[in-house]
Design a protein around this motif. Structure first.
Motif, PDB file in Angstrom:
ATOM      1  N   ARG A 209      -1.131 -13.324 -10.814  1.00 18.48           N
ATOM      2  CA  ARG A 209      -1.668 -11.741 -10.789  1.00 18.48           C
ATOM      3  C   ARG A 209      -2.206 -11.255  -9.615  1.00 18.48           C
ATOM      4  O   ARG A 209      -1.977 -10.263  -9.246  1.00 18.48           O
ATOM      5  CB  ARG A 209      -2.592 -11.861 -12.211  1.00 18.48           C
TER       6      ARG A 209
ATOM      7  N   LEU B  83       0.382 -10.593  -7.184  1.00 20.49           N
ATOM      8  CA  LEU B  83       1.173  -9.330  -7.360  1.00 20.49           C
ATOM      9  C   LEU B  83       0.422  -8.142  -7.031  1.00 20.49           C
ATOM     10  O   LEU B  83       0.867  -7.074  -6.514  1.00 20.49           O
ATOM     11  CB  LEU B  83       1.602  -9.372  -8.894  1.00 20.49           C
ATOM     12  N   GLY B  84      -0.730  -8.127  -7.430  1.00 18.26           N
ATOM     13  CA  GLY B  84      -1.600  -6.787  -7.089  1.00 18.26           C
ATOM     14  C   GLY B  84      -1.674  -6.795  -5.552  1.00 18.26           C
ATOM     15  O   GLY B  84      -1.655  -5.584  -4.896  1.00 18.26           O
ATOM     16  N   ASP B  85      -2.174  -7.794  -4.723  1.00 19.30           N
ATOM     17  CA  ASP B  85      -2.173  -7.682  -3.281  1.00 19.30           C
ATOM     18  C   ASP B  85      -0.867  -7.240  -2.493  1.00 19.30           C
ATOM     19  O   ASP B  85      -0.837  -6.601  -1.595  1.00 19.30           O
ATOM     20  CB  ASP B  85      -2.390  -9.041  -2.900  1.00 19.30           C
TER      21      ASP B  85
ATOM     22  N   PHE C 236       1.285  -5.009  -3.295  1.00 18.15           N
ATOM     23  CA  PHE C 236       1.224  -3.472  -3.157  1.00 18.15           C
ATOM     24  C   PHE C 236       0.426  -2.989  -2.456  1.00 18.15           C
ATOM     25  O   PHE C 236       0.499  -1.643  -1.861  1.00 18.15           O
ATOM     26  CB  PHE C 236       0.960  -2.901  -4.962  1.00 18.15           C
ATOM     27  N   GLU C 237      -0.822  -3.646  -2.080  1.00 20.74           N
ATOM     28  CA  GLU C 237      -1.910  -3.206  -1.090  1.00 20.74           C
ATOM     29  C   GLU C 237      -1.255  -3.493   0.177  1.00 20.74           C
ATOM     30  O   GLU C 237      -1.062  -2.688   0.886  1.00 20.74           O
ATOM     31  CB  GLU C 237      -3.126  -4.086  -1.337  1.00 20.74           C
TER      32      GLU C 237
ATOM     33  N   ASP D 179      -2.240  -5.620 -18.895  1.00 16.29           N
ATOM     34  CA  ASP D 179      -2.610  -6.440 -17.766  1.00 16.29           C
ATOM     35  C   ASP D 179      -1.829  -5.996 -16.432  1.00 16.29           C
ATOM     36  O   ASP D 179      -2.668  -5.916 -15.483  1.00 16.29           O
ATOM     37  CB  ASP D 179      -1.903  -8.043 -17.888  1.00 16.29           C
TER      38      ASP D 179
ATOM     39  N   LEU E  80      -3.873  -3.169 -14.880  1.00 10.16           N
ATOM     40  CA  LEU E  80      -4.871  -3.526 -14.184  1.00 10.16           C
ATOM     41  C   LEU E  80      -4.456  -4.097 -12.836  1.00 10.16           C
ATOM     42  O   LEU E  80      -4.886  -3.718 -11.590  1.00 10.16           O
ATOM     43  CB  LEU E  80      -5.771  -4.441 -14.943  1.00 10.16           C
ATOM     44  N   VAL E  81      -3.442  -5.099 -12.900  1.00 13.20           N
ATOM     45  CA  VAL E  81      -3.094  -5.480 -11.641  1.00 13.20           C
ATOM     46  C   VAL E  81      -2.687  -4.526 -10.614  1.00 13.20           C
ATOM     47  O   VAL E  81      -2.626  -4.681  -9.509  1.00 13.20           O
ATOM     48  CB  VAL E  81      -1.881  -6.732 -12.084  1.00 13.20           C
ATOM     49  N   PHE E  82      -1.647  -3.573 -11.058  1.00 11.24           N
ATOM     50  CA  PHE E  82      -1.154  -2.563 -10.277  1.00 11.24           C
ATOM     51  C   PHE E  82      -2.091  -1.491 -10.075  1.00 11.24           C
ATOM     52  O   PHE E  82      -1.720  -0.627  -9.280  1.00 11.24           O
ATOM     53  CB  PHE E  82       0.116  -1.930 -11.033  1.00 11.24           C
ATOM     54  N   ARG E  83      -3.399  -1.614 -10.420  1.00 12.88           N
ATOM     55  CA  ARG E  83      -4.504  -0.661 -10.189  1.00 12.88           C
ATOM     56  C   ARG E  83      -4.118   0.967 -10.578  1.00 12.88           C
ATOM     57  O   ARG E  83      -4.344   1.703  -9.713  1.00 12.88           O
ATOM     58  CB  ARG E  83      -4.819  -0.656  -8.779  1.00 12.88           C
TER      59      ARG E  83
ATOM     60  N   ALA F 253       7.027   2.176  -4.448  1.00 15.77           N
ATOM     61  CA  ALA F 253       5.811   1.402  -5.340  1.00 15.77           C
ATOM     62  C   ALA F 253       5.583   1.899  -6.708  1.00 15.77           C
ATOM     63  O   ALA F 253       5.404   1.150  -7.575  1.00 15.77           O
ATOM     64  CB  ALA F 253       4.906   1.111  -4.472  1.00 15.77           C
TER      65      ALA F 253
ATOM     66  N   LYS G 182       6.188  -0.227 -10.433  1.00 10.70           N
ATOM     67  CA  LYS G 182       5.065  -0.354 -11.083  1.00 10.70           C
ATOM     68  C   LYS G 182       5.358  -0.075 -12.570  1.00 10.70           C
ATOM     69  O   LYS G 182       5.133  -0.670 -13.674  1.00 10.70           O
ATOM     70  CB  LYS G 182       3.655   0.370 -10.638  1.00 10.70           C
TER      71      LYS G 182
END
Lengths: 207, 207, 207
Positions: B158, B161-163, B165-166, C96, C99-102, C173, C177
């Protein structure tokens, strides 16, 4: 009495219909890929095949629940019906995504994947004919052909996927669209391989 | 007579081989991740392991179809063999995608996911040893460890995955590539959890 | 004696709990979609529901392994428990990923998909009530409703997916998402349809 001793169900007739729908769906998919004119109309046709196939699958499941004696193991009938239905669903999903994604021209790789997939369904048809004729040696031979096709489709899929990232280097949306469609085609091919594996299991039990 | 009373099959020997392949595949994957030089050569090695594992799985299924008496329930043997095979397939799919996507350098998160996945397969190995020894308490303990590893891998997945996109804010193609690879690793970990759940079920039946 | 003749397990009580969790999870998901303030706190709530539901599913599986006589076929109980758990897992996966994808603001389509999904779980609840009351005609009617909902969700999903590529033409992106989140919602709806299909099979066996 009819309830206690129901008429013997001919599952082979139902499988024949299911596989005929799988061949028709993949043939229509290939024809759409080769000539994308009037895509909406052709898509409707494939959707209709998918709907007809659904009815046959429901019929198989319904009769399976009402029958005591089956020509092949119950679980095998259930698995085969599910997998063949999956092939048709994925052919439809592929067409559906092309419309949803507003694709205007199929890639060369997509055409080739559709062609190989249609060829694979023909081998499934032949394998079932041999199974009905109890010619287990020939069932096995066609299963080998189906596995060979799956390997070939996998190779095309991998090359196609890699090329996508080169060709659409600056159009990620296009990568997402075709990656999704290619994955449906490759998954359909996996389901064909599942059918071959179940058939090989049936042959073994009768050996 | 041999046909009627076939020699008792030692499924544990076959599972031992399968799990050895799962450990070897994930170890080779980790070593590839840690040192990406000669990726093609290392990938071939993993593909060879995947092929050998396929043969063992086919062997399990074939013998399962020919055997009347099994040390654990037939469906459990079938499910276990399928899930262990899935782990190896997904380790290979992960390597394969790195080549197809022309990856030149693994992310730090990918290395860590591969490391944790390899650790998980070692717990599967130990759980099976205890199952064969009929030490059901220890089987349960290793199953808890496998579940713990799955939770840990899920957390890493998780965050990774989030990182993504950053980090690749302006390179969607890279997001697609690593998202696909991470998902294979996470799915492999899910299959490990499935193995633990099946083992827990077997323990319950013997309680 | 207790080991040989275990108390009859009331699987309907367990399914009632499971379905209550499915309704609660999709309701919380909908409420999160409608008002995205304090998303983290609401997400924790849904995660807790998912965890409670897991315990119930484990309980069903454990009792299934220890029970000789079941009110409906063992495999059907197993399949139903798995599918209902999948619905809850996918509702959680959806939260989830947000949140992960902000994600900062849900799309209108996501809200609508969540609303329809929650409605579908209500029909599952009613179908099970009728199953317990052995009113098979009404079970069938609710199954038809579930299928109707699945068709409706599928239509929304397809439109939403197509619109995504138009709206985020320059933000791949964002496409990735929302495509991921929509797919979770659509898959949850597929699981609801699976539940309906299993229920229809059970009704057939009792016809």
């Amino acid at each position: 009495m009819k309830k206690i001793f129901p008429r013997r169900i001919d599952f082979f007739v139902l499988f024949d219909q299911s596989i005929a729908h799988a061949m028709a769906a993949t043939e229509a998919l290939l024809s759409l890929m080769e000539n994308f004119e009037n895509a909406e109309g052709k898509a409707k046709q494939i959707h209709e095949i998918e709907h007809q196939a659904d009815l046959v699958t429901h019929d198989v499941m319904r009769k399976l629940n009402q029958t005591f004696i089956t020509p092949i193991d119950r679980e095998d009938i259930h698995e085969l019906a599910t997998r063949i239905d999956d092939i048709i669903d994925l052919a439809w999903a592929c067409v559906d995504k092309m419309l949803v994604f507003r694709i205007t021209r199929p890639t060369r790789d997509a055409v080739q994947l559709a062609r190989e997939l249609h060829e694979t369904t023909k081998f499934i048809h032949r394998a079932f004919q041999e199974l009905e004729a109890k010619d287990y040696e020939h069932v096995k031979e066609y299963c080998i052909e189906i596995n060979r096709m799956e390997n070939r489709i996998d190779r095309i899929f991998r090359t196609a996927l890699g090329d996508l990232f080169e060709e659409y280097r600056n159009d990620a949306a296009m990568i997402i669209k075709w990656k999704t469609i290619y994955e449906h085609l490759e998954e359909a091919s996996d389901k064909c391989e599942d059918v071959a594996n179940i058939l090989e299991g049936i042959v073994l039990k009768h050996a």
